[in-house]
Scaffold this active site. Sequence first.
Site, short mmCIF file in Angstrom:
data_model
loop_
_atom_site.label_atom_id
_atom_site.label_comp_id
_atom_site.label_asym_id
_atom_site.label_seq_id
_atom_site.Cartn_x
_atom_site.Cartn_y
_atom_site.Cartn_z
N SER A 145 0.86 -1.18 0.00
CA SER A 145 0.00 0.00 0.00
C SER A 145 0.89 1.22 0.00
CB SER A 145 -0.90 0.01 1.24
OG SER A 145 -1.55 1.26 1.38
N TYR A 159 -0.73 -0.69 10.41
CA TYR A 159 -0.95 -1.08 9.01
C TYR A 159 0.22 -0.63 8.14
CZ TYR A 159 -3.21 -1.23 4.42
OH TYR A 159 -3.51 -1.48 3.09
N LYS A 163 2.87 -2.86 5.72
CA LYS A 163 2.95 -2.69 4.27
C LYS A 163 4.35 -2.27 3.83
CE LYS A 163 -1.09 -4.11 3.27
NZ LYS A 163 -1.24 -5.39 2.52
#
Length: 294
Positions: A145, A159, A163
């Site tokens: 991402s 998160y 990533k």
Amino acid sequence: MRLEPGQVAVVTGAAGGIGLAMARRFAAEGLKVVLADVEEDALREATAELSADGAEVLGRRVDVSERDSVLALADAAYDAFGAVHVLCNNAGVGSGAEGRMWEHEPNDWKWAFSVNVWGVFHGIQAFVPRMIASGAPGHVVNTSSGDGGIAPLPTASVYAVTKAAVVTMTESLYAHLKAEGADVGASVLFPGPHMLRTGLWESHRNRPDRYAKQRPRKTPYRSLDQYEAAMKQAGHEVRFTPVEDVAAHVIDGIRADRFWMLPESEHSDRQIRARARSMLDRANPAYLESFVLD
């Protein structure tokens, strides 16, 4: 790599969102498709849809955070179709972490890493040796991402860290495949360039008990629709990239053997330049100061 009818693609997180869009596109190209997902009902519907459209498809409930579950997926794929040519390690979750980093619950980190990082590694370990041994062309696509993979996103640090790890893992995989002389490529996918309508915002629905939150949330989970409504109320337009566009970008990237599956975007280009300039100048990361962490 040339994509040809009869080849086999395995996609994790394939019951919806980006994963299902990729599976549909592979099937449209004539590939046999293995759908893997932790959500049994959605997986059943996705498998039935592709099968009704004439695809050769295998649906398999898989928890990518569990190594044995992914190894069993590989066995099932090879038993059913005899080969795997494309592997998309796409399954991912948010974390539900609140507050400053030092206030996060360890289980928020453990859950996100178990799926977003360990899940990718389990896919590599379960499939890549067999893909190399076959001698046939192959390709691995790992979903990262821009939020972390390109530049940190402090408002979703758990998160973002996972990533970022996917990027480095894929760079290492690429180097190892080249050193091995394997006819297997590797790519890191940055879906976008805009926001996506996927189930990531509701990923807490699949959070296993072993990684359960140990204290109540201070605020309720916010859905994508609620986020979009709040942004519109504040006068900000939210732009979305159709998941079908992401799937098309993946197909093009595999055919071109393109490592960076990164759609053109001035926003991401600006982030890359700012981060690189900060590092080259040995300067503090001023590009992070625009984030409000209230």
